[in-house]
Scaffold this active site. Sequence first.
Site, PDB file in Angstrom:
ATOM      1  N   HIS A  54       0.839  -1.207   0.000  1.00 53.60           N
ATOM      2  CA  HIS A  54       0.000   0.000   0.000  1.00 53.60           C
ATOM      3  C   HIS A  54       0.875   1.258   0.000  1.00 53.60           C
ATOM      4  O   HIS A  54       1.236   1.779   1.046  1.00 53.60           O
ATOM      5  CB  HIS A  54      -0.908  -0.033   1.245  1.00 53.60           C
ATOM      6  CG  HIS A  54      -1.992   0.989   1.238  1.00 53.60           C
ATOM      7  ND1 HIS A  54      -3.200   0.780   1.850  1.00 53.60           N
ATOM      8  CD2 HIS A  54      -2.065   2.229   0.709  1.00 53.60           C
ATOM      9  CE1 HIS A  54      -3.968   1.851   1.703  1.00 53.60           C
ATOM     10  NE2 HIS A  54      -3.279   2.753   1.007  1.00 53.60           N
ATOM     11  N   HIS A  56       1.414   5.141  -2.029  1.00 54.37           N
ATOM     12  CA  HIS A  56       0.938   6.134  -2.995  1.00 54.37           C
ATOM     13  C   HIS A  56       2.166   6.784  -3.634  1.00 54.37           C
ATOM     14  O   HIS A  56       2.871   7.545  -2.976  1.00 54.37           O
ATOM     15  CB  HIS A  56       0.047   7.181  -2.322  1.00 54.37           C
ATOM     16  CG  HIS A  56      -1.231   6.604  -1.790  1.00 54.37           C
ATOM     17  ND1 HIS A  56      -2.368   6.475  -2.567  1.00 54.37           N
ATOM     18  CD2 HIS A  56      -1.546   6.083  -0.578  1.00 54.37           C
ATOM     19  CE1 HIS A  56      -3.335   5.917  -1.837  1.00 54.37           C
ATOM     20  NE2 HIS A  56      -2.859   5.664  -0.628  1.00 54.37           N
ATOM     21  N   ARG A  58       1.925   8.595  -6.462  1.00 56.02           N
ATOM     22  CA  ARG A  58       1.398   9.885  -6.965  1.00 56.02           C
ATOM     23  C   ARG A  58       1.619  10.165  -8.448  1.00 56.02           C
ATOM     24  O   ARG A  58       1.086  11.148  -8.956  1.00 56.02           O
ATOM     25  CB  ARG A  58       1.967  11.068  -6.157  1.00 56.02           C
ATOM     26  CG  ARG A  58       1.697  11.024  -4.660  1.00 56.02           C
ATOM     27  CD  ARG A  58       0.219  11.052  -4.341  1.00 56.02           C
ATOM     28  NE  ARG A  58      -0.019  11.287  -2.910  1.00 56.02           N
ATOM     29  CZ  ARG A  58      -1.061  10.803  -2.254  1.00 56.02           C
ATOM     30  NH1 ARG A  58      -1.955  10.051  -2.883  1.00 56.02           N
ATOM     31  NH2 ARG A  58      -1.235  11.056  -0.982  1.00 56.02           N
ATOM     32  N   ASN A  88      -5.035   5.732  -7.235  1.00 62.27           N
ATOM     33  CA  ASN A  88      -5.674   7.067  -7.262  1.00 62.27           C
ATOM     34  C   ASN A  88      -4.736   8.148  -7.807  1.00 62.27           C
ATOM     35  O   ASN A  88      -4.446   9.142  -7.166  1.00 62.27           O
ATOM     36  CB  ASN A  88      -6.227   7.451  -5.887  1.00 62.27           C
ATOM     37  CG  ASN A  88      -5.170   7.523  -4.804  1.00 62.27           C
ATOM     38  OD1 ASN A  88      -4.069   6.996  -4.957  1.00 62.27           O
ATOM     39  ND2 ASN A  88      -5.482   8.175  -3.705  1.00 62.27           N
ATOM     40  N   ASP A 148      -8.700   2.598  -3.250  1.00 66.80           N
ATOM     41  CA  ASP A 148      -8.199   3.243  -2.030  1.00 66.80           C
ATOM     42  C   ASP A 148      -8.170   4.767  -2.120  1.00 66.80           C
ATOM     43  O   ASP A 148      -7.809   5.347  -3.138  1.00 66.80           O
ATOM     44  CB  ASP A 148      -6.798   2.747  -1.675  1.00 66.80           C
ATOM     45  CG  ASP A 148      -6.308   3.373  -0.381  1.00 66.80           C
ATOM     46  OD1 ASP A 148      -6.934   3.121   0.662  1.00 66.80           O
ATOM     47  OD2 ASP A 148      -5.344   4.150  -0.424  1.00 66.80           O
ATOM     48  N   HIS A 175     -10.767  -0.083   1.027  1.00 62.85           N
ATOM     49  CA  HIS A 175     -10.620   1.050   1.944  1.00 62.85           C
ATOM     50  C   HIS A 175     -11.974   1.185   2.638  1.00 62.85           C
ATOM     51  O   HIS A 175     -12.932   1.700   2.062  1.00 62.85           O
ATOM     52  CB  HIS A 175     -10.254   2.297   1.119  1.00 62.85           C
ATOM     53  CG  HIS A 175     -10.325   3.596   1.878  1.00 62.85           C
ATOM     54  ND1 HIS A 175      -9.214   4.337   2.168  1.00 62.85           N
ATOM     55  CD2 HIS A 175     -11.382   4.281   2.398  1.00 62.85           C
ATOM     56  CE1 HIS A 175      -9.575   5.436   2.835  1.00 62.85           C
ATOM     57  NE2 HIS A 175     -10.889   5.422   2.976  1.00 62.85           N
ATOM     58  N   HIS A 228      -5.489  -0.816   5.927  1.00 62.06           N
ATOM     59  CA  HIS A 228      -5.315  -0.012   7.152  1.00 62.06           C
ATOM     60  C   HIS A 228      -6.395  -0.174   8.221  1.00 62.06           C
ATOM     61  O   HIS A 228      -7.145   0.763   8.490  1.00 62.06           O
ATOM     62  CB  HIS A 228      -5.150   1.458   6.792  1.00 62.06           C
ATOM     63  CG  HIS A 228      -6.057   2.005   5.711  1.00 62.06           C
ATOM     64  ND1 HIS A 228      -7.424   1.872   5.727  1.00 62.06           N
ATOM     65  CD2 HIS A 228      -5.779   2.688   4.585  1.00 62.06           C
ATOM     66  CE1 HIS A 228      -7.938   2.458   4.666  1.00 62.06           C
ATOM     67  NE2 HIS A 228      -6.954   2.952   3.950  1.00 62.06           N
ATOM     68  N   ASN A 274      -6.307   9.279   7.082  1.00 62.33           N
ATOM     69  CA  ASN A 274      -7.513   8.507   6.796  1.00 62.33           C
ATOM     70  C   ASN A 274      -7.156   7.020   6.704  1.00 62.33           C
ATOM     71  O   ASN A 274      -6.368   6.662   5.838  1.00 62.33           O
ATOM     72  CB  ASN A 274      -8.095   9.008   5.461  1.00 62.33           C
ATOM     73  CG  ASN A 274      -9.284   8.189   4.989  1.00 62.33           C
ATOM     74  OD1 ASN A 274      -9.593   7.137   5.539  1.00 62.33           O
ATOM     75  ND2 ASN A 274      -9.935   8.660   3.941  1.00 62.33           N
ATOM     76  N   ASP A 301       0.828   2.658   3.711  1.00 63.75           N
ATOM     77  CA  ASP A 301      -0.066   3.742   3.272  1.00 63.75           C
ATOM     78  C   ASP A 301       0.715   5.058   3.168  1.00 63.75           C
ATOM     79  O   ASP A 301       0.208   6.129   3.522  1.00 63.75           O
ATOM     80  CB  ASP A 301      -1.295   3.899   4.182  1.00 63.75           C
ATOM     81  CG  ASP A 301      -2.408   4.695   3.505  1.00 63.75           C
ATOM     82  OD1 ASP A 301      -2.265   5.039   2.314  1.00 63.75           O
ATOM     83  OD2 ASP A 301      -3.421   4.982   4.175  1.00 63.75           O
TER      84      ASP A 301
HETATM   85 ZN   LIG Z   1      -7.121   4.163   2.318  1.00 66.91          ZN
HETATM   86 ZN   LIG Z   2      -3.932   4.704   0.949  1.00 67.42          ZN
END
Ligand SMILES: [Zn+2]
Ligand SMILES: [Zn+2]
Length: 430
Positions: A54, A56, A58, A88, A148, A175, A228, A274, A301
């Site tokens: 997990h 990110h 970007r 995402n 997510d 998520h 998470h 989050n 995360d």
């Molecule tokens: Zn999440």
């Molecule tokens: Zn995440």
Amino acid sequence: MSRFVLQGATLPDGTIQDVLVDDGVIREIASGLSAEDVIDCKGLRLLPGFVDMHTHLREPGFEASETVLTGTQSAALGGFTAVHAMANTSPVADNAAVVEMIRNLGERAGYVEVFPIGAVTKGLEGKALADLNLMNQSTAKVKVFSDDGKCVSDALLMRRALEYTKSFGGVIAQHAQEPTLTENAQMNEGELSAVLGLKGWPAMAEETIIARDVLLAGHTGGRLHICHLSTAGSVDIIRWAKARGISVTAEVTPHHLLLTEQLANDYNPIFKVNPPLRTERDVMALREALIDGTIDIIATDHAPHPSEAKDCEWSAAAFGMVGLETAASVAQLVLIESQRSSWQRLAEVLSHAPAAIAGDEGQGRTIEVGNPANLTLIDPGAIRTISSATASKSLNNPYAGLELPGSVVHTIYKGRFTVRDSSLVEKTSA
Ligand SMILES: [Zn+2]
Ligand SMILES: [Zn+2]
């Protein structure tokens, strides 16, 4: 340098050995091995390269926060040899072209293996399933799917996603956040949120989705992974589902294992995340579940944000914190320094289990002759004061100023040093 000996390293089981690596593979494990290049590993713990399910990264779309290059450099410094990049991005990783691009960016960077995660729904909009099959059949061979950042809150879509991915052994990473219970929510719901005047984010917003989804997984026979976990109640539901033989796995982040809602007291948005930081009781339940196996893995995360997204008042700030370079230290604190668990368990939760859940070939393998040389060496006796600056482009580091145990000394990816003596190694063309 493709042939070298790691001399006198301590393996996860506590035995001390020399390890000969040649051409990307572990060739020999014994004592008294020699090669032209010998690296003194006395006192260092040799572990399988870590795998983050997990992250990110970007890119594409949010390169001011992070790029595949800077994110994977940060990962290598944290002892990782593989990361799973969340979908995402902009454009969203919901089709074969985008996941293939991310996979290629990872290969070009060369610091860790990048496994793109595919979106469950088109555009992360929660309305129609993305083409999961095409992403799986692409050269990126996507097996993990997640919206997510957002919850797949539509039960019928979640059911279909679990059914579709069965045909190729995929897994849906949820998520868990019921959107109607968390509109404009800012921090854990409880006495403190009332005192601080910040809108509460109830534990049940997470737990209701997990309860629903384990039932869907049980019914469909699909594979469910919960991102998470943050509450004691979520742990209870996972424990119940596993006892019934439901195919569910769960992750916990380093920050939910260490930090509590009390950090919101000063309204410092660095601690806004989050799902939100919870109570001491939740932290203790998560630690217990990680030790007893109810929770399968630690996942970071890692969520970089540029300073303008964090240097503002709490309610306007973005959710998320970086975490790749501190994950192993938090794991050591929770599992080893507590004297509650073992280095084998640490290797399990940071390497073997995430690779197994995600179906990563060549990652998360045991330290045995013939296996790929994806390895990390940690100095467990080191104590370091964490600085806010990391290799990440972003500075939203909640651990800054804390003293944490352990430091990553070397990281070896496909038989090549990506980190040597705690510094990044410039990529040399192969
Ligand atoms: Zn999440
Ligand atoms: Zn995440």
